[in-house]
Design an enzyme around this catalytic site. Structure first.
Site, mmCIF file in Angstrom:
data_model
loop_
_atom_site.group_PDB
_atom_site.id
_atom_site.type_symbol
_atom_site.label_atom_id
_atom_site.label_comp_id
_atom_site.label_asym_id
_atom_site.label_seq_id
_atom_site.Cartn_x
_atom_site.Cartn_y
_atom_site.Cartn_z
ATOM 1 C CD1 TRP A 39 -56.849 115.410 75.186
ATOM 2 C CD2 TRP A 39 -57.688 114.957 77.228
ATOM 3 N NE1 TRP A 39 -57.741 116.404 75.841
ATOM 4 C CE2 TRP A 39 -58.218 115.787 76.910
ATOM 5 C CE3 TRP A 39 -57.588 114.153 78.798
ATOM 6 C CZ2 TRP A 39 -59.153 116.934 77.806
ATOM 7 C CZ3 TRP A 39 -58.873 115.160 79.510
ATOM 8 C CH2 TRP A 39 -59.533 116.658 79.441
ATOM 9 C CG ASP A 56 -61.306 109.128 79.162
ATOM 10 O OD1 ASP A 56 -59.734 110.198 78.759
ATOM 11 O OD2 ASP A 56 -61.887 109.579 78.861
ATOM 12 C CE LYS A 66 -64.148 115.022 72.789
ATOM 13 N NZ LYS A 66 -63.998 115.480 73.186
#
Lengths: 406, 473
Positions: free
Chosen positions: B194, B275, B311
């Site tokens: 990311w 993560d 999300k």
């Protein structure tokens, strides 16, 4: 198995301010009083959610078109515009000339931190002068942001008022360009504010030495009851065309504490500079939390944009400010009635949520032990935590602390 | 002469990036006396500014303290949405940022979230400051969701959990902890990862280096490279792992590969740093998506896990997540938690309450929790369908014989198409399909209806643009 990789991590002490509430919660006494953190309480000792805030939340929940998409890195645009207008005035030339960049941040703390990080990266003078005393979190915020922290004289314990000469001397001897933290109104913890005339002198000194003002505005409207009156010092500085930073919080004046709503504004010389500054603020924010939380900012925008809701807010705000002023008078009268030694007039001269009582840490510890009064060890009490019912108990505690043999 | 001056002025403008020289010079040919050379070097523009309309006001007053500040480039990921907004073409598609869309290409607020918010309003809860570590009910729920309520790490109170500002904020707190308590320690991040990871560690002043991850030849995992690089790292390094649905590639290790990853991490006394941004959103199952974290914690390792509810609960803008530190003792966990608080206080004092209450209410109520699981399965299911549709469209249209099945093998919100930077730019410029320059597409924002169009765009970009040159990409 190997020893923990965290074996060297020691236990940190509780935060001195928030730790007061932790200690208060543990106390089983029925007469305990929490005068620690600056959160408003009603006469019944309850937290208050403003009626206009509830209305705003209801309308947000009822709005079927609302979504939870990421805000831009700089936050809710409408909130930013309205916040700048609130503190600077709707007709402020700096706003009309697009010289102000405003970014939504995590309440006052977040605004100060983002501003501090920005200065540490982009400003040539890495020293910030903070008043002595100041909010306990200020030095930590700026140090972690990468600035070095010095203080300037502010509070005079002898008069329990402003050490104006000391302030002028210390700012006068600061290096040119240094950053200066100023409490916009209702200085925390002392409640001692400069007069209008003193503010004007401070402004002239700051501008002549090319110092960079960084305002912390956590109590606009909450100090005197008037949003405009409480914004006067900030507006004086912006009116002279100079640059400044400004951290705003809606924690107290809109009672949005836990929603973490605030804004950082940077007033620049030109709109071009403001645009570039904003782009660099985004680079500070993105690796910190990406973009700010939507809920609180939406509540604020809903209220500020609607004339009726705005008016309702000013009424509820004035009621909170008035109740605090009333507590000041009640406490002052109660001490007078008990014949408590000393001059307690500072209680009614100081302004805002807090009173700097002048009590020392031993006296404070005594009051906690014997009377279950919870406050910070610097002698600061949150007037917002008092009620007519509890003033006598506090007055007894202060009286006892001051008159007991040490 | 004028055009030469103009082009030099443009060069000067881009060098200093602070003077809007070029637009003010249009039509002005008589500039003779102005020395462009020195105005590039000097940061003090006022002597030369008389000719430059917008900046001339600086002659009258002192120059800004911030005059030397340059315009920062837009964020590579969030900037895609800005570009999309500015795009006027009706065929435009935003496949940049990882925010879910329905088949109708609308943002989606989960029904269970609306229910929770209505409940919260009815109850008339107050807005007092949360403790620095966040909402206790949220912290309990989030750790149990991640590890399983019966997990020994939970039962033995060995997890320090602190509510953070979604994934980013939680990662940042962890980075600040590493900087303070593990000076000189390195974090290893996957190549690619990311885009914001490196910014977080840079700003926290934590060194990082990369371990091999994506293999462009197989459009799969370079497992041997990954293991070798983790092995080669100095003992006690932090290894940043994506718990599931690797961002940007969508390529996850298999369970067997996770075992080997755990082996080499233990061998080198490294510290796993997960993560977890997609728990439940990747496969549709909360437990399945937590398998990698649970596998490593079952080995008895101390580890860090950053969580996000952006999300899986669609709470993007509420900024709700957590940092969890699994320690070898309850005492260590207490100490670590106290130090995380000490890092949070000067950053934002205490975290926002709204998102935390939504999560706590949903996870704490069995009916709402089940509803959540169903909605999450629905979202994950839609993404799988779209992957299938895209694959079908590509396979049908592409006569080159290229194997597009990686689209089906990859998991989660994103697909790493293998498109180069130039090819990605073609997607945007020619086809108005906005994606990040690394060729990542957000399949969660794609509708079945748009798959044909997207397939055309991908095939055109892949076959006709940026034909391989030495050193490209």
């Amino acid at each position: 198995m190997a020893d923990s990789v965290f074996h060297h991590v020691v236990r940190a002490p509780e935060d001195p301010i928030l730790g007061v509430t932790v200690a208060y919660n543990k106390d089983p006494s029925p007469v305990k009083l929490n005068l620690g953190v600056g959160a408003y309480r009603t006469e019944e000792g309850k937290p208050l959610v403003l009626s206009v805030v509830r209305q705003a939340e209801q309308s947000l929940v009822n709005d079927a078109s609302r979504v939870k998409e990421y805000l831009p890195i700089v936050g809710l645009a409408e909130f930013n515009k309205l916040s700048a207008k609130l503190i600077l005035g709707a007709d402020c030339p700096a706003i009309q000339e697009n010289r102000v960049t405003t970014v939504q941040c995590l309440s006052g703390t977040g605004s100060l931190r983002v501003g501090g990080e920005f200065l540490a990266r982009h400003y040539h003078e890495r020293t910030i002068y903070i008043p002595k005393p100041t909010w306990g979190n200020h030095p930590k915020v700026f140090t972690l942001a990468g600035l070095s922290v010095k203080d300037y004289r502010y509070y005079d314990p002898a008069t329990r008022g402003l050490d104006f000469q000391g302030l002028l001397e210390d700012l006068g001897s600061a290096p040119s360009g240094a950053v200066v933290l100023l409490h916009a109104c209702a200085h925390n913890p002392t409640g001692v504010d400069p007069t209008v005339e003193q503010w004007e002198q401070i402004r002239q000194l700051i501008r002549s030495k090319k110092l960079l003002p960084f305002f912390d505005s956590a109590y606009q409207g909450f100090a005197s009851g008037s949003l405009d009156a409480d914004a006067q010092p900030v507006r004086m500085f912006v009116a002279d065309g100079g640059e400044c930073l400004l951290a705003q919080s809606y924690a107290k004046n809109m009672g949005l504490y836990g929603e973490r709503v605030g804004a950082l504004s940077i007033v620049c010389k030109t709109s071009d500079v403001a645009g570039r500054v904003e782009s660099q603020l985004k680079l500070v924010i993105r690796p910190m939390y990406s973009n700010p939380p939507i809920h609180g900012a939406s509540i604020v925008a809903t209220i500020l944009r609607d004339k009726d809701m705005y008016n309702e807010w000013t009424i509820e705000l004035k009621a909170m400010a008035d109740r605090i002023i009333s507590m000041r008078h009640q406490l002052f009268e109660a001490l007078k009635a008990r014949g408590t030694p000393g001059d307690w007039s500072h209680i009614i001269k100081q302004i805002g949520m807090f009173t700097f009582t002048g009590l020392n840490s031993e006296q404070v510890a005594y009051m906690t032990r014997e009377y279950h009064i919870y406050m910070t060890s610097d002698g600061r009490i949150s007037m917002a935590g008092l009620s007519s019912r509890t003033v006598p108990h506090l007055a007894d505690a202060i009286h006892a602390a001051v008159t007991r043999a040490s | 002469m004028a055009s030469a001056m103009l082009s030099f002025a443009s060069a000067a403008a881009s060098a200093s990036a602070s003077l809007p020289v070029h637009e003010n010079l249009k039509g002005k040919t008589k500039i003779g006396s102005v020395n462009f050379g020195s105005s590039v070097q000097e940061r003090n523009p006022f002597g030369k500014t008389k000719h430059f309309g917008r900046v001339s006001m600086t002659v009258a007053v002192n120059v800004s303290r911030f005059e030397g500040i340059t315009m920062a480039p837009p964020d590579p990921i969030l900037g895609v949405s800005e570009a999309f907004k500015a795009d006027t073409d009706e065929k435009k598609l935003n496949l940049g940022v990882g925010a879910y869309r329905t088949e109708e290409l609308q943002p989606y607020v989960l029904k269970v979230v609306k229910k929770a918010e209505n409940l919260m309003l009815e109850r008339g809860e107050n807005k007092e400051y949360l403790p620095i570590e966040g909402l206790a009910a949220f912290n309990k729920a989030t750790a149990e969701l991640l590890f399983g309520a019966e997990n020994p790490v939970i039962k033995q109170q060995r997890v320090a959990t602190v509510q953070g500002l979604s994934g980013t904020g939680s990662l940042r707190l962890a980075a600040a902890l590493i900087e303070r308590y593990f000076p000189g320690a390195k974090v290893l991040i996957s190549s690619p990862t990311w885009g914001n990871h490196k910014n977080i560690f840079n700003d926290a002043r934590v060194q990082w280096s990369e371990y091999r991850y994506y293999d462009p030849k197989t459009v799969g995992l370079d497992f041997d490279g990954m293991i070798a690089d983790i092995k080669a790292a100095p003992e006690g390094s932090f290894i940043l792992l994506h718990g599931c649905a690797h961002n940007p590639t969508g390529i996850d290790p298999t369970p067997e590969q996770w075992e080997k990853i755990a082996d080499v991490i233990q061998e080198k006394n490294h510290i796993p740093f997960f993560d977890v941004a997609y728990q439940g959103f990747a496969s549709g199952s909360l437990d399945a998506d937590a398998a990698s974290v649970r596998l490593l914690s079952a080995r008895g390792m101390e580890l860090l896990v950053a969580q996000s509810y952006s999300k899986n609960l669609g709470l993007y803008a509420e900024r709700i997540g957590a940092i969890n530190v699994v320690c070898s003792s309850a005492d260590a966990a207490t100490r670590v938690k106290s130090q995380l608080k000490r890092l949070a206080r000067p950053m934002y004092s205490n975290p926002p309450v709204h998102g935390a209450k939504i999560v706590a209410n949903i996870v704490g109520d069995p009916a709402l929790f089940n509803e959540w699981k169903a909605e999450m399965e629905m979202m994950a299911g839609r993404i799988k369908n779209v992957r299938q549709k895209l694959y079908d469209s590509l396979s049908a249209k592409d006569k080159s014989g290229k194997d597009w099945s990686f689209i089906l093998k990859q998991i989660g919100m994103f697909s790493f198409t293998g498109l180069s930077k130039t090819q990605s730019e073609n997607m945007t410029k020619k086809w108005h399909v906005h994606i990040t320059k690394d060729g990542r597409i957000s399949v969660a924002r794609l509708s079945s209806a748009k798959c044909e169009y997207l397939a055309d765009a991908i095939l055109d970009s892949y076959h006709n643009v940026g034909l391989p040159e030495i050193g490209q990409q």
